[in-house]
Design a protein around this motif. Structure first.
Motif, short mmCIF file in Angstrom:
data_model
loop_
_atom_site.label_atom_id
_atom_site.label_comp_id
_atom_site.label_asym_id
_atom_site.label_seq_id
_atom_site.Cartn_x
_atom_site.Cartn_y
_atom_site.Cartn_z
N ARG A 1 45.72 7.82 25.32
CA ARG A 1 44.83 8.60 25.82
C ARG A 1 45.13 10.01 26.22
NH1 ARG A 1 43.48 5.50 29.94
NH2 ARG A 1 42.51 4.15 28.65
N SER A 2 44.47 11.03 25.75
CA SER A 2 44.97 12.28 26.24
C SER A 2 43.86 13.15 26.29
CB SER A 2 45.80 12.87 25.25
OG SER A 2 45.58 12.86 24.07
N VAL A 3 43.77 14.37 26.80
CA VAL A 3 43.03 15.44 27.17
C VAL A 3 43.56 16.90 26.62
CG1 VAL A 3 41.55 16.89 28.45
CG2 VAL A 3 41.50 14.16 28.71
N ILE A 4 42.79 17.54 25.71
CA ILE A 4 43.59 19.14 25.47
C ILE A 4 42.29 20.00 25.92
CG2 ILE A 4 42.89 18.91 23.23
CD1 ILE A 4 45.41 20.83 22.80
N ALA A 5 42.58 21.08 26.61
CA ALA A 5 41.89 22.22 27.24
C ALA A 5 42.45 23.43 26.61
CB ALA A 5 41.73 22.35 28.77
N PHE A 6 41.20 24.07 26.30
CA PHE A 6 41.50 25.26 25.71
C PHE A 6 40.72 26.17 26.78
CE2 PHE A 6 41.46 22.60 22.14
CZ PHE A 6 42.72 23.18 21.38
N GLY A 7 41.16 27.72 27.01
CA GLY A 7 40.88 28.60 27.91
C GLY A 7 41.48 29.80 27.79
N LYS A 8 41.10 30.59 28.96
CA LYS A 8 41.89 31.82 29.40
C LYS A 8 42.52 31.75 30.53
CE LYS A 8 38.79 34.41 26.42
NZ LYS A 8 37.62 35.37 26.29
N ALA A 9 43.72 32.21 30.65
CA ALA A 9 44.55 32.41 32.04
C ALA A 9 44.61 33.64 32.37
CB ALA A 9 45.95 31.67 31.67
N ARG A 10 44.53 33.55 33.64
CA ARG A 10 44.67 34.92 34.59
C ARG A 10 45.58 34.70 35.83
NH1 ARG A 10 41.42 36.23 39.00
NH2 ARG A 10 40.05 34.50 39.48
N ILE A 11 46.39 35.54 35.96
CA ILE A 11 47.26 35.51 37.15
C ILE A 11 46.28 36.17 38.37
CG2 ILE A 11 48.94 36.74 38.37
CD1 ILE A 11 50.18 37.23 35.16
N LEU A 12 46.37 35.25 39.39
CA LEU A 12 45.43 35.72 40.67
C LEU A 12 46.29 36.79 41.53
CD1 LEU A 12 44.34 32.01 41.67
CD2 LEU A 12 43.36 33.58 40.07
N GLU A 13 45.43 37.70 41.67
CA GLU A 13 46.09 39.05 42.49
C GLU A 13 45.33 38.90 43.69
OE1 GLU A 13 48.52 40.60 41.13
OE2 GLU A 13 48.15 40.26 39.09
N ASP A 14 44.05 38.51 44.11
CA ASP A 14 43.45 38.38 45.23
C ASP A 14 44.29 37.60 46.25
OD1 ASP A 14 41.06 39.25 47.01
OD2 ASP A 14 41.15 36.89 47.04
N GLU A 15 44.76 37.80 47.44
CA GLU A 15 45.52 37.25 48.30
C GLU A 15 44.42 36.10 48.77
OE1 GLU A 15 47.76 38.15 52.53
OE2 GLU A 15 48.11 39.63 50.86
N ALA A 16 43.31 36.13 49.06
CA ALA A 16 42.68 35.06 49.76
C ALA A 16 42.31 33.89 48.48
CB ALA A 16 41.15 35.25 50.00
N GLU A 17 42.31 34.40 47.14
CA GLU A 17 42.08 33.56 46.23
C GLU A 17 43.23 32.82 45.81
OE1 GLU A 17 39.73 33.91 41.96
OE2 GLU A 17 41.09 35.62 42.31
N LYS A 18 44.39 33.57 46.08
CA LYS A 18 45.97 32.98 45.82
C LYS A 18 45.92 31.90 46.73
CE LYS A 18 50.80 34.23 45.73
NZ LYS A 18 51.74 35.37 45.92
N ARG A 19 45.93 32.28 47.98
CA ARG A 19 46.01 31.25 49.28
C ARG A 19 45.18 29.92 48.80
NH1 ARG A 19 48.91 31.68 53.50
NH2 ARG A 19 49.15 33.83 53.22
#
Length: 164
Positions: free
Chosen positions: A92-110
Motif C-alpha cells: 500500500r503506498s501513496v504518491i503526491a505531486f506538487g510544488k515545493a517552496r522554502i518558507l521565508e516568513d518567520e512565523a510560518e517557519k516557526r
C-alpha cells in the motif's frame, strides 16, 4: 496532466491516502537534481492541510534542486509484506505531486516547525518543544509541498480483504 491509474479496484480513496500520509513516519522526496538526474531523498515529514512539510539544512542538493524546479513528488510506503509463496508483495503506498517552496516568513517557519516537532515528539511538553525550536531555528530550513495531485494504490489482496 496526471495519469489515471489502470487498476481501478486497487485505487485508494482520498481519505485512505490521507490516512497513509498520517500514519507514515518517512517518505521519499523526488526532485530534478543536478544535470536533470532524478534525486530522491528519504526524509521525515508531517502532513497538514493538503501540504507535506519537512525540514532541511540551510544548504544542499535538495534545496538547490527545489530552487531550480519547484515541481516535486513524494512517496510514502505504508505496507510492503513480501509473500514468497505467491511471488508478490502485499503493498500500500501513496504518491503526491506538487510544488515545493522554502518558507521565508518567520512565523510560518516557526508554526510548521512546531507541527513537525509535535509529530515526532508528541509526548514532550509544548514548552520543551518550543525551547528546542528556539535553539535550532536559525540552522534549519522549512519546506512546504503543496499537493496538486495525489494517488494511492494497494495490492489486490488487500482490496479483497477489505471487501469480504
Amino acid at each position: 496532466m496526471f495519469r489515471e491509474m489502470r487498476r481501478k479496484k486497487q485505487v485508494l480513496s482520498l481519505e485512505e491516502c490521507i490516512e497513509v500520509l498520517n500514519r507514515g513516519t518517512s517518505g521519499v522526496l523526488a526532485v530534478s537534481g543536478d544535470d536533470n538526474y532524478p534525486y530522491a531523498v528519504p526524509l521525515s515529514y508531517v502532513y497538514h492541510n493538503n501540504k507535506i512539510i519537512f525540514h532541511s539544512a540551510k544548504t544542499g542538493h535538495k534545496l538547490d534542486a527545489i530552487a531550480r524546479n519547484e515541481k516535486v513528488s513524494f512517496c510514502v510506503i505504508d505496507k510492503d509484506q513480501v509473500v514468497p509463496d505467491e511471488y508478490t508483495s502485499y503493498f500500500r503506498s501513496v504518491i503526491a505531486f506538487g510544488k515545493a517552496r522554502i518558507l521565508e516568513d518567520e512565523a510560518e517557519k516557526r508554526s510548521t516547525l512546531a507541527l513537525l516537532a509535535k509529530r515526532y515528539a508528541p509526548d514532550h511538553e509544548e514548552i520543551r518543544r518550543m525551547q528546542t525550536i528556539d535553539k535550532e531555528f536559525n540552522i534549519v530550513t522549512m519546506i512546504e509541498l503543496t499537493i496538486e495531485h495525489m494517488s494511492g494504490k494497494e495490492a489486490i489482496e488487500l482490496f479483497k480483504a477489505k471487501h469480504l
